[in-house]
Write a protein that holds these residues in place. Structure first.
Motif, PDB file in Angstrom:
ATOM      1  N   UNK A 174       1.002  -1.271  -0.022  1.00 38.98           N
ATOM      2  CA  UNK A 174      -0.045   0.092   0.011  1.00 38.98           C
ATOM      3  C   UNK A 174       0.645   1.023   0.170  1.00 38.98           C
ATOM      4  N   UNK A 175       0.285   2.466  -0.491  1.00 39.25           N
ATOM      5  CA  UNK A 175       0.869   3.590  -0.068  1.00 39.25           C
ATOM      6  C   UNK A 175       1.327   3.687   1.466  1.00 39.25           C
ATOM      7  N   UNK A 176       2.260   4.659   1.502  1.00 36.58           N
ATOM      8  CA  UNK A 176       2.315   5.004   2.802  1.00 36.58           C
ATOM      9  C   UNK A 176       1.291   5.702   3.510  1.00 36.58           C
ATOM     10  N   UNK A 177       0.966   5.359   4.849  1.00 39.86           N
ATOM     11  CA  UNK A 177      -0.177   5.877   5.622  1.00 39.86           C
ATOM     12  C   UNK A 177       0.587   6.916   6.637  1.00 39.86           C
ATOM     13  N   UNK A 178       0.390   8.258   6.560  1.00 42.09           N
ATOM     14  CA  UNK A 178       0.741   9.311   7.587  1.00 42.09           C
ATOM     15  C   UNK A 178      -0.153   9.848   8.413  1.00 42.09           C
ATOM     16  N   UNK A 179      -0.026   9.495   9.575  1.00 37.77           N
ATOM     17  CA  UNK A 179      -1.249   9.932  10.372  1.00 37.77           C
ATOM     18  C   UNK A 179      -0.694  10.155  11.943  1.00 37.77           C
ATOM     19  N   UNK A 180      -1.730  10.824  12.584  1.00 38.83           N
ATOM     20  CA  UNK A 180      -1.392  11.125  14.110  1.00 38.83           C
ATOM     21  C   UNK A 180      -2.766  10.706  14.744  1.00 38.83           C
ATOM     22  N   UNK A 181      -2.529  10.087  15.653  1.00 44.95           N
ATOM     23  CA  UNK A 181      -3.550   9.326  16.724  1.00 44.95           C
ATOM     24  C   UNK A 181      -4.214   8.112  16.205  1.00 44.95           C
ATOM     25  N   UNK A 182      -5.470   7.515  16.495  1.00 43.10           N
ATOM     26  CA  UNK A 182      -5.814   6.218  16.315  1.00 43.10           C
ATOM     27  C   UNK A 182      -6.396   6.220  15.001  1.00 43.10           C
ATOM     28  N   UNK A 183      -6.270   4.971  14.334  1.00 40.12           N
ATOM     29  CA  UNK A 183      -6.484   4.640  13.024  1.00 40.12           C
ATOM     30  C   UNK A 183      -6.874   3.225  12.840  1.00 40.12           C
ATOM     31  N   UNK A 184      -7.910   2.771  11.997  1.00 40.40           N
ATOM     32  CA  UNK A 184      -8.224   1.615  11.977  1.00 40.40           C
ATOM     33  C   UNK A 184      -8.199   1.170  10.270  1.00 40.40           C
ATOM     34  N   UNK A 185      -8.296   0.004   9.703  1.00 40.03           N
ATOM     35  CA  UNK A 185      -8.334  -0.392   8.386  1.00 40.03           C
ATOM     36  C   UNK A 185      -9.350  -1.253   8.124  1.00 40.03           C
ATOM     37  N   UNK A 186      -9.784  -1.182   6.878  1.00 38.77           N
ATOM     38  CA  UNK A 186     -11.157  -1.998   6.310  1.00 38.77           C
ATOM     39  C   UNK A 186     -10.592  -2.507   5.091  1.00 38.77           C
ATOM     40  N   UNK A 187     -11.432  -3.509   4.695  1.00 39.98           N
ATOM     41  CA  UNK A 187     -11.205  -4.148   3.122  1.00 39.98           C
ATOM     42  C   UNK A 187     -12.189  -4.506   2.549  1.00 39.98           C
ATOM     43  N   UNK A 188     -12.138  -4.702   1.187  1.00 35.69           N
ATOM     44  CA  UNK A 188     -13.251  -5.267   0.434  1.00 35.69           C
ATOM     45  C   UNK A 188     -12.620  -6.377  -0.201  1.00 35.69           C
ATOM     46  N   UNK A 189     -13.145  -7.509  -0.062  1.00 37.24           N
ATOM     47  CA  UNK A 189     -12.536  -8.808  -0.795  1.00 37.24           C
ATOM     48  C   UNK A 189     -13.410  -9.743  -0.912  1.00 37.24           C
ATOM     49  N   UNK A 190     -13.106 -10.686  -2.137  1.00 35.86           N
ATOM     50  CA  UNK A 190     -14.025 -11.739  -2.350  1.00 35.86           C
ATOM     51  C   UNK A 190     -13.182 -12.966  -2.758  1.00 35.86           C
ATOM     52  N   UNK A 191     -13.721 -14.156  -2.653  1.00 39.16           N
ATOM     53  CA  UNK A 191     -12.955 -15.566  -2.995  1.00 39.16           C
ATOM     54  C   UNK A 191     -13.649 -16.081  -4.339  1.00 39.16           C
ATOM     55  N   UNK A 192     -12.818 -16.770  -5.032  1.00 38.08           N
ATOM     56  CA  UNK A 192     -13.394 -17.648  -6.034  1.00 38.08           C
ATOM     57  C   UNK A 192     -12.808 -19.151  -6.287  1.00 38.08           C
ATOM     58  N   UNK A 193     -13.427 -20.060  -6.674  1.00 35.45           N
ATOM     59  CA  UNK A 193     -12.918 -21.331  -6.726  1.00 35.45           C
ATOM     60  C   UNK A 193     -12.587 -21.311  -8.118  1.00 35.45           C
ATOM     61  N   UNK A 194     -12.212 -22.830  -8.627  1.00 29.97           N
ATOM     62  CA  UNK A 194     -11.989 -23.231 -10.028  1.00 29.97           C
ATOM     63  C   UNK A 194     -13.033 -23.598 -10.879  1.00 29.97           C
ATOM     64  N   UNK A 195     -14.050 -23.930 -10.236  1.00 25.57           N
ATOM     65  CA  UNK A 195     -15.238 -24.477 -10.941  1.00 25.57           C
ATOM     66  C   UNK A 195     -16.554 -23.659 -10.734  1.00 25.57           C
ATOM     67  N   UNK A 196     -16.777 -22.933  -9.650  1.00 32.70           N
ATOM     68  CA  UNK A 196     -18.177 -22.336  -9.725  1.00 32.70           C
ATOM     69  C   UNK A 196     -18.124 -20.922 -10.454  1.00 32.70           C
ATOM     70  N   UNK A 197     -17.352 -20.304 -10.471  1.00 33.64           N
ATOM     71  CA  UNK A 197     -17.024 -18.950 -11.180  1.00 33.64           C
ATOM     72  C   UNK A 197     -17.853 -17.818 -10.518  1.00 33.64           C
ATOM     73  N   UNK A 198     -18.550 -17.935  -9.116  1.00 31.65           N
ATOM     74  CA  UNK A 198     -19.162 -17.037  -8.517  1.00 31.65           C
ATOM     75  C   UNK A 198     -18.213 -16.288  -7.476  1.00 31.65           C
TER      76      UNK A 198
END
Length: 565
Positions: free
Chosen positions: A221-245
């Motif tokens: 990731x690009x550098x996070x420059x901060x002062x104080x309390x921070x948190x992170x969040x993600x959007x992510x999904x998974x795929x298998x080889x047969x279902x394509x969902x």
């Protein structure tokens, strides 16, 4: 000593798994296993409780008992899992089969008899252990599209029979039926300033971070420059080889300077955990954009059992003279892993992007009871209704309660009360408290004491008293009055109520109650002549539909039918 306890907490019990039987259960279908939804996948107001198995985009596939046992529960509903069968197995687990078209042989006879005994399509049955015994590989039903299903498929679950906890079916050997060599896909990472004084990269609002793919397949990731309390969040999904969902994640784990600080893994959880999805995701962002950002921190600790967090609940305190690295690992059940590294640096940067302005007239504390009233309307929030404190808008205008908006999730019910001094006693019988969303009005179950209407809800928004004096509609595509129906297999009607909604529907043939199955998606009422209730020759049909405030419509006709072959 503190370091030892910390490592014991995270390294030993973290995501501990029981030794589940791997070869006890067989597949519930005889087509190759393909998922259209996996365990723990993020859904509206809940985590998905099992597998959604593809059925070749059609109904009527044979559904098999995955092991010996007995049918311990049958639930027929117009919502949720629709027609659903539960099998209790002697090894301590229960398998669940949902959205069925119908059951098979003696099981269907048992269900049909119960419909007629109880005079209801929607039923819930608990057969005794010796009533409906099944063997492994026995055809128990046929796949369908009933209930809340959005297309033909089989919903399949495995539960602990004693605790009712839902368990990831992958642990029972079903992973052998699905090939998966693909890493989860992390599509975005967000950083959150968690107090009014903190800024991140010149911003006091959550920021989307730029990611770059490295030669080893990890992301930086690009550098996070901060002062104080921070948190992170993600959007992510998974795929298998047969279902394509696009499937949900199995495991998420974050590390701060090499130490685990927040994580969760979809092994097993209870139905009490379900609604905590609204605390896990950035709910406000979801309601505005339909994007589900999974937060890797808790501002206020909540009770989702699958979460393991450090003493800061995943929150990162960015302090002077300490360069830090935050790492996120996202894995599927097969061990395919995607890693994101985020360098963090302390600095007092000027703020360019200020916090979003908040216009509100009240402040709600999540851990305290709150009661607000104006004119003839009031709302009571018990302690624990919300996950976090927030600034709330509350007002009453033009006989409408303005109760913030649905960007703040409620975990439990709160009570709205509206006193009425306009309507007569007769008119009050037809009134409910409705949620107003544009032109749409949603019915809420309303109880009344004298002239005060009350309802318990879990959604913030606009509420008002709504009078419903319009009876439901009953229509038939092809009139059958006086006609011979010997060649028809069914009678189909369409029923609809545009305001308070349908409460009950009953059909009578020659004065006797008959089963009409109701499909809420199509609004169809269907009676099947195979029930053999129809008389030889002339028949009188009567259908009564009642809405939630008591308005009723009666449809009557007569027809002829011969059962002789």
């Amino acid at each position: 000593m503190k370091i030892f306890i910390f490592l014991m907490f995270f390294c030993s019990p973290l995501f501990a798994q029981l030794d589940y039987p791997k070869d006890y259960f067989s597949s519930p279908l005889d087509v190759p296993m393909q998922l259209s939804g996996n365990f723990g996948e993020l859904r509206p107001n809940h985590f998905h409780a099992g597998f959604d198995l593809k059925t070749l985009q059609k109904e009527g596939l044979k559904v098999y008992a995955v092991a010996d046992g007995y049918i311990s529960r049958i639930k027929i509903s117009t919502f949720g899992n629709g027609k659903c069968i539960y099998i209790t197995h002697p090894n301590g687990f229960t398998s669940v089969y949902g959205h069925l078209q119908r059951a098979n042989d003696g099981i269907e006879d048992y269900i049909k008899k119960s419909h007629y005994d109880l005079k209801s399509f929607e039923i819930e049955l608990f057969p005794k252990p010796n009533e409906l015994i099944v063997k492994k590989g026995q055809v128990i039903a046929f796949s369908g599209n009933t209930g809340g299903s959005e297309g033909p498929h089989l919903h399949f679950e495995i539960r602990d029979s004693k605790t009712e906890k839902i368990i990831n079916p992958m642990f029972f050997g079903f992973d052998k039926n699905i090939k998966d060599t693909k890493k989860p896909v992390v599509s975005s990472v967000y950083v959150y300033p968690l107090d009014a004084k903190t800024s991140v990269n010149h911003s006091k609002r959550p920021l989307l971070l730029n990611l770059s793919l490295q030669k080893n397949g990890a992301y930086l990731s690009e550098k996070v420059v901060a002062n104080g309390e921070i948190g992170f969040g993600i959007t992510a999904v998974d795929y298998d080889d047969v279902s394509f969902n696009r499937n949900g994640l199995f495991k998420v784990q974050s590390f701060y300077n090499g130490k685990p600080n927040f994580g969760y893994q979809f092994d097993t959880y209870s139905f009490d955990d379900m609604r905590y999805i609204n605390a896990l995701i950035d709910y406000s962002k979801y309601k505005k954009t339909q994007q589900r950002i999974q937060k890797l921190f808790m501002k206020n600790k909540y009770g989702l059992s699958i979460i393991q967090a450090d003493e800061n609940n995943g929150i990162i305190p960015v302090v002077p003279n300490l360069a830090s690295v935050y790492r996120i690992e996202v894995s599927d059940f097969y061990g395919n892993k995607t890693t994101v590294s985020i360098p963090i640096q302390y600095d007092l940067l000027s703020t360019i992007i200020e916090q979003e302005p908040v216009v509100s007239n009240y402040f709600v504390r999540a851990n305290k009871d709150s009661n607000f009233a104006k004119d003839n309307m009031s709302v009571f929030f018990p302690a624990g209704t919300f996950y976090d404190d927030f600034n709330m808008n509350f007002d009453v205008k033009n006989d409408t309660l303005f109760l913030h908006d649905d960007t703040v999730p409620a975990h439990t019910n709160f009570t709205i009360s509206i006193e009425d001094n306009k309507y007569s006693e007769t008119q009050r019988e037809k009134i409910f408290i409705g949620l107003v969303e544009g032109q749409k009005i949603t019915y809420n179950s309303t109880y009344r004491k004298e002239n005060v209407f009350n309802t318990k809800v879990k959604t913030l928004g606009k509420y008002t008293l709504v009078m419903d004096t319009i009876a439901p509609k009953i229509t038939i595509a092809k009139p059958i009055e006086g006609k011979w129906l010997s060649a028809q297999k069914t009678i189909q009607l369409t029923i609809n109520d545009s305001l308070s909604g349908i409460k009950s529907y009953n059909g009578y043939l020659n004065g006797n109650w008959i089963l009409f199955e109701y499909d809420n998606k199509t609004k169809k009422l269907i009676h099947n002549f195979s029930d053999e209730i129809v008389a030889e020759g002339a028949n009188d049909l009567k259908v009564v539909v009642i809405d939630n405030v008591g308005n009723s419509t009666i449809f009557e006709t007569h027809f002829f039918r011969s059962q002789k072959k």
